[in-house]
Design a protein around this motif. Sequence first.
Motif, PDB file in Angstrom:
ATOM      1  N   LYS A  81      25.367  81.176  10.725  1.00  0.00           N
ATOM      2  CA  LYS A  81      23.934  81.539  10.601  1.00  0.00           C
ATOM      3  C   LYS A  81      23.073  80.162  10.634  1.00  0.00           C
ATOM      4  N   THR A  82      23.398  79.020  10.374  1.00  0.00           N
ATOM      5  CA  THR A  82      22.745  77.775  10.320  1.00  0.00           C
ATOM      6  C   THR A  82      23.656  76.861  11.004  1.00  0.00           C
ATOM      7  N   VAL A  83      23.003  75.900  11.861  1.00  0.00           N
ATOM      8  CA  VAL A  83      23.435  74.524  12.133  1.00  0.00           C
ATOM      9  C   VAL A  83      22.631  73.550  11.800  1.00  0.00           C
ATOM     10  N   SER A  84      23.404  72.487  11.402  1.00  0.00           N
ATOM     11  CA  SER A  84      22.785  71.442  11.089  1.00  0.00           C
ATOM     12  C   SER A  84      23.323  70.105  11.860  1.00  0.00           C
ATOM     13  N   ALA A  85      22.580  69.006  12.302  1.00  0.00           N
ATOM     14  CA  ALA A  85      23.015  67.832  13.033  1.00  0.00           C
ATOM     15  C   ALA A  85      22.935  66.822  12.159  1.00  0.00           C
ATOM     16  N   SER A  86      23.875  65.767  12.205  1.00  0.00           N
ATOM     17  CA  SER A  86      23.658  64.722  11.184  1.00  0.00           C
ATOM     18  C   SER A  86      23.937  63.666  12.258  1.00  0.00           C
ATOM     19  N   LEU A  87      23.223  62.238  11.941  1.00  0.00           N
ATOM     20  CA  LEU A  87      23.409  61.229  12.789  1.00  0.00           C
ATOM     21  C   LEU A  87      23.926  60.163  11.708  1.00  0.00           C
TER      22      LEU A  87
ATOM     23  N   TYR B  35      42.358  54.217  23.975  1.00  0.00           N
ATOM     24  CA  TYR B  35      42.790  53.002  22.945  1.00  0.00           C
ATOM     25  C   TYR B  35      41.426  52.580  22.346  1.00  0.00           C
ATOM     26  N   GLY B  36      41.224  52.720  21.061  1.00  0.00           N
ATOM     27  CA  GLY B  36      40.129  52.377  20.370  1.00  0.00           C
ATOM     28  C   GLY B  36      39.801  53.350  19.168  1.00  0.00           C
ATOM     29  N   LYS B  37      39.220  52.817  18.037  1.00  0.00           N
ATOM     30  CA  LYS B  37      39.077  53.756  17.041  1.00  0.00           C
ATOM     31  C   LYS B  37      38.144  54.713  17.078  1.00  0.00           C
ATOM     32  N   TYR B  38      38.518  56.086  16.779  1.00  0.00           N
ATOM     33  CA  TYR B  38      37.563  57.219  16.787  1.00  0.00           C
ATOM     34  C   TYR B  38      36.644  57.033  15.661  1.00  0.00           C
ATOM     35  N   LEU B  39      35.385  56.909  15.992  1.00  0.00           N
ATOM     36  CA  LEU B  39      34.325  56.753  15.303  1.00  0.00           C
ATOM     37  C   LEU B  39      33.168  57.695  15.528  1.00  0.00           C
ATOM     38  N   PRO B  40      33.121  58.959  15.113  1.00  0.00           N
ATOM     39  CA  PRO B  40      32.104  59.936  15.506  1.00  0.00           C
ATOM     40  C   PRO B  40      30.657  59.466  14.760  1.00  0.00           C
ATOM     41  N   ASN B  41      29.777  59.512  15.433  1.00  0.00           N
ATOM     42  CA  ASN B  41      28.336  59.193  14.692  1.00  0.00           C
ATOM     43  C   ASN B  41      27.306  60.092  14.936  1.00  0.00           C
ATOM     44  N   PHE B  42      27.663  61.275  15.611  1.00  0.00           N
ATOM     45  CA  PHE B  42      26.962  62.611  15.633  1.00  0.00           C
ATOM     46  C   PHE B  42      27.716  63.827  15.213  1.00  0.00           C
ATOM     47  N   SER B  43      27.365  64.455  14.495  1.00  0.00           N
ATOM     48  CA  SER B  43      27.979  65.865  14.002  1.00  0.00           C
ATOM     49  C   SER B  43      27.148  66.883  13.990  1.00  0.00           C
ATOM     50  N   LEU B  44      27.633  68.203  14.287  1.00  0.00           N
ATOM     51  CA  LEU B  44      27.214  69.581  14.069  1.00  0.00           C
ATOM     52  C   LEU B  44      27.957  70.328  13.065  1.00  0.00           C
ATOM     53  N   THR B  45      27.048  70.678  11.930  1.00  0.00           N
ATOM     54  CA  THR B  45      27.792  71.634  10.950  1.00  0.00           C
ATOM     55  C   THR B  45      27.434  72.960  11.397  1.00  0.00           C
ATOM     56  N   PHE B  46      28.583  74.041  11.512  1.00  0.00           N
ATOM     57  CA  PHE B  46      28.051  75.435  11.817  1.00  0.00           C
ATOM     58  C   PHE B  46      28.441  76.085  10.339  1.00  0.00           C
ATOM     59  N   ASN B  47      27.553  76.633   9.886  1.00  0.00           N
ATOM     60  CA  ASN B  47      27.844  77.334   8.624  1.00  0.00           C
ATOM     61  C   ASN B  47      27.489  78.763   8.896  1.00  0.00           C
TER      62      ASN B  47
END
Length: 185
Positions: free
Chosen positions: A64-70, A112-124
Amino acid sequence: MKFIFFNRLTIKVVMVVIMASSIATSCSARPSSFDSRDDSVVNKDSVMCKALGDSIYTILTEAKTVSASLKLKTKDNKNDSIVKVKVAKNDKYVLNFILSAPSNYESNDTVYGKYLPNFSLTFNAAKNQSVVANFDFGLRKWNICDAKGKEIIKYDLPTTDVLRMANKLFPDCKYFNELLNSQKK
């Protein structure tokens, strides 16, 4: 008079025989493999549904809604600042198109490296169901987590499509601009 009747009857019989033979020929002329599907053509959504499962696929496609976060690092590197934006309805369709690409579900190579997401999409979706898609453009990985943050699945990020979408949603973010400019050939 009899001769005319015989001609009309003969013409009718000949027409019926011609029609019957043309129907039989047209049915038998059709190849038997006409009904079988071409297995090389695969629906994009079917790859996504198979990789994620029905429940996650339903939440992603029927949100129904999608929000993006940085998530941005502050200057003191101790706290993260999070900027949230609601994704427009037209952009939801573009996101579904991008995420349904079969290349997104092909591999999960070890990096090799640490997984650090900086962009996310939340699907509600309905009934308080939500799924979060996190993207790490440095390692070129993405994952899907449930509402509690538990990772469900992780894949490689083969294209810059999501990065371009993130740049569109957050045009003032210099990080996305620099990544896009560095990856162009």
